[in-house]
Motif scaffolding. Structure first.
Motif, PDB file in Angstrom:
ATOM      1  N   GLU A   1      23.924  49.718 -29.112  1.00 49.42           N
ATOM      2  CA  GLU A   1      24.095  50.911 -29.957  1.00 49.42           C
ATOM      3  C   GLU A   1      23.371  50.785 -31.303  1.00 49.42           C
ATOM      4  OE1 GLU A   1      26.309  48.703 -29.198  1.00 49.42           O
ATOM      5  OE2 GLU A   1      27.149  47.983 -31.098  1.00 49.42           O
ATOM      6  N   GLU A   2      22.985  49.559 -31.674  1.00 49.70           N
ATOM      7  CA  GLU A   2      22.259  49.374 -32.935  1.00 49.70           C
ATOM      8  C   GLU A   2      20.770  49.709 -32.777  1.00 49.70           C
ATOM      9  OE1 GLU A   2      23.104  45.467 -34.796  1.00 49.70           O
ATOM     10  OE2 GLU A   2      24.623  45.274 -33.257  1.00 49.70           O
ATOM     11  N   ARG A   3      20.357  49.863 -31.526  1.00 53.25           N
ATOM     12  CA  ARG A   3      18.959  50.190 -31.200  1.00 53.25           C
ATOM     13  C   ARG A   3      17.939  49.274 -31.904  1.00 53.25           C
ATOM     14  NH1 ARG A   3      21.542  55.083 -31.264  1.00 53.25           N
ATOM     15  NH2 ARG A   3      20.631  55.725 -33.228  1.00 53.25           N
TER      16      ARG A   3
ATOM     17  N   VAL B   1      20.632  41.397 -26.287  1.00 49.35           N
ATOM     18  CA  VAL B   1      21.169  42.736 -26.512  1.00 49.35           C
ATOM     19  C   VAL B   1      22.344  42.939 -25.559  1.00 49.35           C
ATOM     20  CG1 VAL B   1      20.652  45.200 -26.630  1.00 49.35           C
ATOM     21  CG2 VAL B   1      18.861  43.533 -27.133  1.00 49.35           C
ATOM     22  N   ALA B   2      23.510  43.267 -26.138  1.00 44.46           N
ATOM     23  CA  ALA B   2      24.721  43.453 -25.340  1.00 44.46           C
ATOM     24  C   ALA B   2      24.868  44.929 -24.966  1.00 44.46           C
ATOM     25  CB  ALA B   2      25.937  42.982 -26.143  1.00 44.46           C
ATOM     26  N   PHE B   3      24.884  45.202 -23.658  1.00 44.55           N
ATOM     27  CA  PHE B   3      25.089  46.558 -23.159  1.00 44.55           C
ATOM     28  C   PHE B   3      26.481  46.634 -22.534  1.00 44.55           C
ATOM     29  CE2 PHE B   3      20.479  46.291 -23.197  1.00 44.55           C
ATOM     30  CZ  PHE B   3      20.058  47.573 -23.502  1.00 44.55           C
ATOM     31  N   SER B   4      27.155  47.768 -22.714  1.00 44.74           N
ATOM     32  CA  SER B   4      28.515  47.878 -22.161  1.00 44.74           C
ATOM     33  C   SER B   4      28.502  48.126 -20.649  1.00 44.74           C
ATOM     34  CB  SER B   4      29.295  48.973 -22.882  1.00 44.74           C
ATOM     35  OG  SER B   4      28.584  50.180 -22.797  1.00 44.74           O
ATOM     36  N   ASP B   5      27.376  48.555 -20.106  1.00 49.90           N
ATOM     37  CA  ASP B   5      27.253  48.658 -18.648  1.00 49.90           C
ATOM     38  C   ASP B   5      25.782  48.569 -18.263  1.00 49.90           C
ATOM     39  OD1 ASP B   5      26.020  51.353 -18.511  1.00 49.90           O
ATOM     40  OD2 ASP B   5      27.946  51.963 -19.368  1.00 49.90           O
ATOM     41  N   ALA B   6      25.522  48.617 -16.953  1.00 51.37           N
ATOM     42  CA  ALA B   6      24.171  48.316 -16.467  1.00 51.37           C
ATOM     43  C   ALA B   6      23.300  49.557 -16.281  1.00 51.37           C
ATOM     44  CB  ALA B   6      24.269  47.523 -15.157  1.00 51.37           C
ATOM     45  N   ARG B   7      23.731  50.699 -16.821  1.00 50.08           N
ATOM     46  CA  ARG B   7      22.933  51.911 -16.641  1.00 50.08           C
ATOM     47  C   ARG B   7      21.570  51.839 -17.321  1.00 50.08           C
ATOM     48  NH1 ARG B   7      26.867  56.359 -18.681  1.00 50.08           N
ATOM     49  NH2 ARG B   7      27.286  54.582 -20.032  1.00 50.08           N
TER      50      ARG B   7
ATOM     51  N   LEU C   1      19.477  49.586 -16.951  1.00 50.95           N
ATOM     52  CA  LEU C   1      18.488  48.925 -16.087  1.00 50.95           C
ATOM     53  C   LEU C   1      17.763  49.958 -15.231  1.00 50.95           C
ATOM     54  CD1 LEU C   1      20.612  45.847 -14.901  1.00 50.95           C
ATOM     55  CD2 LEU C   1      18.907  45.938 -16.735  1.00 50.95           C
ATOM     56  N   PRO C   2      16.477  49.724 -14.942  1.00 59.12           N
ATOM     57  CA  PRO C   2      15.699  50.738 -14.226  1.00 59.12           C
ATOM     58  C   PRO C   2      15.798  50.616 -12.706  1.00 59.12           C
ATOM     59  CG  PRO C   2      14.260  48.994 -14.977  1.00 59.12           C
ATOM     60  CD  PRO C   2      15.655  48.608 -15.401  1.00 59.12           C
ATOM     61  N   TRP C   3      16.597  49.701 -12.199  1.00 53.01           N
ATOM     62  CA  TRP C   3      16.737  49.623 -10.751  1.00 53.01           C
ATOM     63  C   TRP C   3      18.141  50.035 -10.348  1.00 53.01           C
ATOM     64  CZ3 TRP C   3      15.733  45.087 -13.620  1.00 53.01           C
ATOM     65  CH2 TRP C   3      16.780  44.183 -13.723  1.00 53.01           C
ATOM     66  N   ARG C   4      18.281  50.399  -9.067  1.00 52.64           N
ATOM     67  CA  ARG C   4      19.562  50.898  -8.590  1.00 52.64           C
ATOM     68  C   ARG C   4      20.603  49.781  -8.610  1.00 52.64           C
ATOM     69  NH1 ARG C   4      18.823  54.742  -3.561  1.00 52.64           N
ATOM     70  NH2 ARG C   4      16.742  54.236  -4.313  1.00 52.64           N
TER      71      ARG C   4
ATOM     72  N   ASP D   1      16.401  58.145 -27.624  1.00 56.68           N
ATOM     73  CA  ASP D   1      17.364  57.623 -28.585  1.00 56.68           C
ATOM     74  C   ASP D   1      18.351  56.615 -27.986  1.00 56.68           C
ATOM     75  OD1 ASP D   1      17.699  57.705 -31.330  1.00 56.68           O
ATOM     76  OD2 ASP D   1      19.572  58.827 -31.147  1.00 56.68           O
ATOM     77  N   GLU D   2      18.034  56.093 -26.797  1.00 54.30           N
ATOM     78  CA  GLU D   2      18.885  55.061 -26.204  1.00 54.30           C
ATOM     79  C   GLU D   2      18.057  53.840 -25.856  1.00 54.30           C
ATOM     80  OE1 GLU D   2      21.433  55.884 -23.000  1.00 54.30           O
ATOM     81  OE2 GLU D   2      22.700  57.236 -24.159  1.00 54.30           O
ATOM     82  N   MET D   3      18.695  52.673 -25.984  1.00 55.84           N
ATOM     83  CA  MET D   3      18.007  51.446 -25.615  1.00 55.84           C
ATOM     84  C   MET D   3      18.034  51.328 -24.097  1.00 55.84           C
ATOM     85  SD  MET D   3      17.435  48.738 -28.041  1.00 55.84           S
ATOM     86  CE  MET D   3      18.783  47.694 -28.518  1.00 55.84           C
ATOM     87  N   LYS D   4      16.848  51.006 -23.530  1.00 51.24           N
ATOM     88  CA  LYS D   4      16.737  50.900 -22.079  1.00 51.24           C
ATOM     89  C   LYS D   4      15.797  49.779 -21.698  1.00 51.24           C
ATOM     90  CE  LYS D   4      17.561  55.680 -20.841  1.00 51.24           C
ATOM     91  NZ  LYS D   4      16.930  57.004 -20.882  1.00 51.24           N
ATOM     92  N   VAL D   5      15.957  49.316 -20.462  1.00 51.43           N
ATOM     93  CA  VAL D   5      14.991  48.381 -19.891  1.00 51.43           C
ATOM     94  C   VAL D   5      14.081  49.214 -18.990  1.00 51.43           C
ATOM     95  CG1 VAL D   5      14.684  46.392 -18.365  1.00 51.43           C
ATOM     96  CG2 VAL D   5      16.600  46.448 -19.985  1.00 51.43           C
ATOM     97  N   GLU D   6      12.774  49.093 -19.200  1.00 56.52           N
ATOM     98  CA  GLU D   6      11.837  49.878 -18.387  1.00 56.52           C
ATOM     99  C   GLU D   6      10.810  48.961 -17.732  1.00 56.52           C
ATOM    100  OE1 GLU D   6      11.682  53.274 -17.810  1.00 56.52           O
ATOM    101  OE2 GLU D   6      11.915  54.368 -19.721  1.00 56.52           O
ATOM    102  N   ARG D   7      10.322  49.385 -16.571  1.00 59.99           N
ATOM    103  CA  ARG D   7       9.256  48.662 -15.902  1.00 59.99           C
ATOM    104  C   ARG D   7       7.941  48.839 -16.655  1.00 59.99           C
ATOM    105  NH1 ARG D   7      10.640  47.840 -10.472  1.00 59.99           N
ATOM    106  NH2 ARG D   7      12.511  49.058 -10.095  1.00 59.99           N
ATOM    107  N   GLY D   8       7.120  47.792 -16.618  1.00 56.43           N
ATOM    108  CA  GLY D   8       5.794  47.889 -17.226  1.00 56.43           C
ATOM    109  C   GLY D   8       5.002  49.049 -16.657  1.00 56.43           C
ATOM    110  N   LEU D   9       5.082  49.225 -15.349  1.00 52.76           N
ATOM    111  CA  LEU D   9       4.336  50.306 -14.685  1.00 52.76           C
ATOM    112  C   LEU D   9       4.719  51.672 -15.262  1.00 52.76           C
ATOM    113  CD1 LEU D   9       2.395  51.284 -12.447  1.00 52.76           C
ATOM    114  CD2 LEU D   9       4.347  51.299 -10.872  1.00 52.76           C
ATOM    115  N   ALA D  10       6.031  51.923 -15.363  1.00 54.40           N
ATOM    116  CA  ALA D  10       6.506  53.215 -15.879  1.00 54.40           C
ATOM    117  C   ALA D  10       6.027  53.439 -17.306  1.00 54.40           C
ATOM    118  CB  ALA D  10       8.030  53.277 -15.808  1.00 54.40           C
TER     119      ALA D  10
END
Lengths: 176, 176
Positions: free
Chosen positions: A38-40, A88-94, A96-99, A133-142
């Motif tokens: 949440e601190e981004r 970075v502490a995330f409260s859930d795994a959403r 992440l860019p994979w299912r 406005d949210e912190m995310k993990v993204e693939r290099g390709l994307a």
């Protein structure tokens, strides 16, 4: 199992489940500064860069003061970072860019990021970014497809929490 | 050996030699703020009081920022302190009130102090004090004789560094 996330779907980032006893398996541990998702970018950029262990007792001496720290086993991708590592502490795994399955989604995760490698170089790599406005993990390709050349850092490992014993308890009840 | 300091001369404070592999032996570790002996009471009093581990990942969340931290095995006297624990790093063992041998004197030591127990209550106990402008460990008896009723904190454990392999190398040479 528990490390499965690292291979599913061509994912090249190790996903490990923390086993607190494992903090033991190596003769060294890694101590890294922690910030909340949440601190981004503010948190990621503010955390100390130096967190190496010094002297006989392995005292961690950062170049600046910081409030939150985590001890991780000396996993190779973590130890390989000489400086610039942040968790970075995330409260859930959403983020992440994979299912991910249901249980996985309900778990907190830690994303270990190398701030020394911000450039989006590998299509197979994973990077920490702020998107909508949210912190995310993204693939290099994307990121490359969107023309994003710089990230907050390369993701070196994703850590899931120690297995919850309640899962087993529930399973036992199911058998009654 | 290595724990011998704890019994010699009626000393009631455990003296242990840190074995980095030991950080492993327990499923939990303790992370404590560190200050240098040269900072005297200023450092001891300024260090954060809360350094407990929180949540699934055992993240240490102190009430204030701090630069130096150390990971110790979850030794019982260390874990017993709920809050107020601080580690004072001394460059040698001259600060201890019992006789130490040559090697011991040349080693750095860590003194783990419970700031929640400042009152000099036990004659057999050991306390951290500033005496003649230097930080020292003193026996409760000696303090009581001087009329000192309050210390910077009770000493719960003294940690010696991991054994230096050079000692063994030298021994090997001696045999040639």
């Amino acid at each position: 199992e528990g490390r499965g996330g690292g291979v599913v779907d061509g994912v090249k980032v190790p996903v490990v489940r923390l086993n607190l006893g494992e903090i033991a398996e190596a003769t060294v541990v890694a101590v890294l500064p922690v910030c909340g998702a949440e601190e981004r970018e503010k948190g990621v950029e503010a955390a100390p860069w130096e967190s190496g262990c010094k002297g006989d007792f392995g005292i961690v001496e950062a170049e600046k003061e910081w409030r939150r720290w985590v001890v991780l086993p000396a996993w190779e991708p973590v130890v390989r970072m000489k400086r610039g590592g942040v968790v970075v502490a995330f409260s859930d795994a959403r983020a992440l860019p994979w299912r991910v399955n249901r249980w996985y989604k309900e778990e907190a995760i830690l994303v270990v990021v190398d701030r020394g490698n911000k450039e989006v170089v590998s299509e197979d790599g994973f990077y920490l970014v702020v998107s909508e406005d949210e912190m995310k993990v993204e693939r290099g390709l994307a990121l490359k497809e969107k023309g994003v050349k710089e990230s907050l850092g390369n993701v070196v490992i994703v850590v899931r929490p120690p297995r919850d014993d309640k899962e087993n308890e529930l399973a036992d009840e199911d058998w009654e």
